[in-house]
Design a protein around this motif. Sequence first.
Motif, PDB file in Angstrom:
ATOM      1  N   THR A   8       0.852  -1.192   0.000  1.00  0.00           N
ATOM      2  CA  THR A   8       0.000   0.000   0.000  1.00  0.00           C
ATOM      3  C   THR A   8       0.885   1.238   0.000  1.00  0.00           C
ATOM      4  O   THR A   8       2.017   1.192   0.472  1.00  0.00           O
ATOM      5  CB  THR A   8      -0.935   0.038   1.223  1.00  0.00           C
ATOM      6  N   ASP A  57      -0.891   4.247   0.776  1.00  0.00           N
ATOM      7  CA  ASP A  57      -1.991   5.146   1.118  1.00  0.00           C
ATOM      8  C   ASP A  57      -1.641   6.185   2.171  1.00  0.00           C
ATOM      9  O   ASP A  57      -2.353   7.163   2.342  1.00  0.00           O
ATOM     10  CB  ASP A  57      -3.205   4.328   1.598  1.00  0.00           C
ATOM     11  N   HIS A  98      -2.713  -7.122   3.392  1.00  0.00           N
ATOM     12  CA  HIS A  98      -3.627  -8.242   3.676  1.00  0.00           C
ATOM     13  C   HIS A  98      -3.226  -9.537   2.987  1.00  0.00           C
ATOM     14  O   HIS A  98      -3.514 -10.613   3.472  1.00  0.00           O
ATOM     15  CB  HIS A  98      -5.051  -7.858   3.289  1.00  0.00           C
ATOM     16  N   THR A 107     -12.530  -1.678   3.317  1.00  0.00           N
ATOM     17  CA  THR A 107     -11.346  -2.484   3.629  1.00  0.00           C
ATOM     18  C   THR A 107     -10.063  -1.967   2.976  1.00  0.00           C
ATOM     19  O   THR A 107      -8.975  -2.369   3.352  1.00  0.00           O
ATOM     20  CB  THR A 107     -11.548  -3.947   3.191  1.00  0.00           C
ATOM     21  N   ASP A 108     -10.187  -1.078   1.995  1.00  0.00           N
ATOM     22  CA  ASP A 108      -8.999  -0.430   1.452  1.00  0.00           C
ATOM     23  C   ASP A 108      -8.464   0.505   2.540  1.00  0.00           C
ATOM     24  O   ASP A 108      -9.247   1.206   3.187  1.00  0.00           O
ATOM     25  CB  ASP A 108      -9.392   0.350   0.198  1.00  0.00           C
ATOM     26  N   LEU A 109      -7.158   0.523   2.756  1.00  0.00           N
ATOM     27  CA  LEU A 109      -6.599   1.311   3.861  1.00  0.00           C
ATOM     28  C   LEU A 109      -7.053   2.763   3.796  1.00  0.00           C
ATOM     29  O   LEU A 109      -7.520   3.326   4.793  1.00  0.00           O
ATOM     30  CB  LEU A 109      -5.068   1.206   3.852  1.00  0.00           C
ATOM     31  N   ALA A 110      -6.935   3.374   2.628  1.00  0.00           N
ATOM     32  CA  ALA A 110      -7.306   4.783   2.509  1.00  0.00           C
ATOM     33  C   ALA A 110      -8.804   4.975   2.739  1.00  0.00           C
ATOM     34  O   ALA A 110      -9.227   5.926   3.400  1.00  0.00           O
ATOM     35  CB  ALA A 110      -6.914   5.312   1.139  1.00  0.00           C
TER      36      ALA A 110
END
Lengths: 208, 473
Positions: free
Chosen positions: A185, A187, A197, B136-139
């Motif tokens: 990620t 983010d 995950h 569920t996406d981090l952002a």
Amino acid sequence: MGNAEARLEVLTRINRAVAGVQAPALPAYPQCERLEREAMLRQFQDRIEDYRASFQRVAQTEVAGAVALALAGAERVVVPAGLNPAFLPTGLHELHDDPPLSHAGLDRAEAVVTGCAVAISETGTIILDHGVDQGRRALTLIPDLHICVIRAEQIVQSVLDGVQRMEGSVGAGRPLTWISGGSATSDIELVRVEGVHGPRRLCVVVLD
Amino acid sequence: MSGLHPPKPFPEAARDKVSQPQLRANLRKVTHTIREKRLRAVGEVPHWEELRVLGEATKDATLANLSDRLLQLEASVKARGGQVHWARDAAEARELVARIAESHGVDELIKVKSITSDEIELNAGLAERGIHAIETDLAELIVQLSHDTPSHILVPAIHRNRAEIQALFNRELPGEGNLSDAPAELAGAARRYLRHKFLTTKMAVSGVNFAVAETGTVCVVESEGNGRMCLTLPEVLVSVMGIEKVLERWEDLAVFMELLPRSSTAERMNPYTSFWSGVTPGDGPQEFHLILLDNGRTDVLADATGRQTLRCIRCSACLNVCPVYERTGGHAYGSVYPGPIGAILTPQLLGMADKNANTLPGASSLCGACFDACPVRINIPQVLIYLRGEANEEKGVTAEALAMGAVGYAMSSGWRFEGALKLARAGQGPLVRGGEITALPGLLGGWTQSRDLKAVPPQSFREWWRQREGADG
């Protein structure tokens, strides 16, 4: 179906919207310069390492040793039914998916070892079609370490080559998973963090 | 702000945002980083331009036969054991998802990033029915936990810095409280929180990147693995797709799997892509629903100039090269679709009569960078200009048009222009602040809503020239 009315209305709107519009002819798919076999394998290695996954290239007889090295001490290992037993070092606590392992059971596994369907050198992508040596999708998803054994002849050069090779699998209704490096990620402030995950580590073993 | 509808006209919303130096600095850093990385990823492909042309033609060909493709997709998905539903608008789509959840007695479900589900305001719709949707996406999780809205298509929480996320996770995530601000530690906390949800939740909702009519194959492109978790582990899966996402043949996917990752995250390939066709016995969800959403798309399709907007594959390359997005950020656009693509997509989906959305085509310098970056060659500047014309027709005769007419008359001869300048200099006195006029009175206020006006200088060029001639004698 309950929304037959919605279906009819959407289709009618579409037909009204594009009445008389001609589909353009598709230009040819642009072809990249073809690499020699050895250059392609080197390209694949470069891409895999660029994703910070580990890479080993070994002869037929050295696979179990390479897998042992990649396991780095992990013992509870998920093994799909169709995986060549010669790929595995001895002394593992093998977990088999027959009867199917529960989600919690898979979560207790430390690693999974699989084959693949095809791999793409230009993008360093591994394609699983979840055949007998790869297992169902959850097997390569939940354990933290994924070791993928790829036969050199399974590696093709371009994305188009890979897609064409998968035509049969998709036509037969099989699911596909494309893997390019480990889970990641960016983010938070665009800082790359590996392992969210999916498996946190991917190890690729290419078999000559 | 939620869904498609901007709560304010763009110039008004942007004024707040451009005056926040921290936000501008964050945005500048992010857009420039992704922009440069993308140039490297694209530069590696010698035939990139040919790929763009092929991507464009492939999408146009599908759109020209869209109803056939959708019927084919419906038949293929059904043949593989999936169910297909059609939704004319957002409310119908929300109702379909809620009913499926209720039929399974589900009061909590997991979601993998789907702008389409934000477009239809699915989470709020489900909440009204007592169903909690977990991003569920981090952002997306960061955005959800902070009751915020996404500001970028690819990195929705890009307006938040690590200290904000640290405070948020320490406060909101069960069992945490002592997290540092290291991104790896924060991502680790999200992993712990979500893992239990992934392993135990019965139903998931996803978006769709592409769907293949011929084979009934649906595709989701992602990085973290939350997509794979949602698409594989629950018993029931519902995927919501805009009708323009369909492709004809399996092989058509190749060009988009080349174009999308390099344009979007500037990677050769994204970490994970999942493809599935209906239901696979013994593997993954054993109940699959595909919802085909119109919600204004057929209106876009009906417009010969605007139609190309539907080629969009949501890569967000246009956001990262846009000088306006770089300064205002995504929230100023007031819609789930920000940036240049949002400036043309949102008003077309809502219709140009929407008084706030029809200001969005003005959110551009028309520099053309978005067209150059677009992997499917959407001529965004062309559509922007076209939509500005449409917006003006909606407005009818405006003060701006009258003022422009008057200026045209005044400037049509030298003596008229000079006289007008003198009048203006005399009249502007109370409006000038620091050499600039930032707000004109009355009907002319529209002109200064999105720009400052230079005050008329004390001496004009013509006056100076005459004076100079006189001095030279």
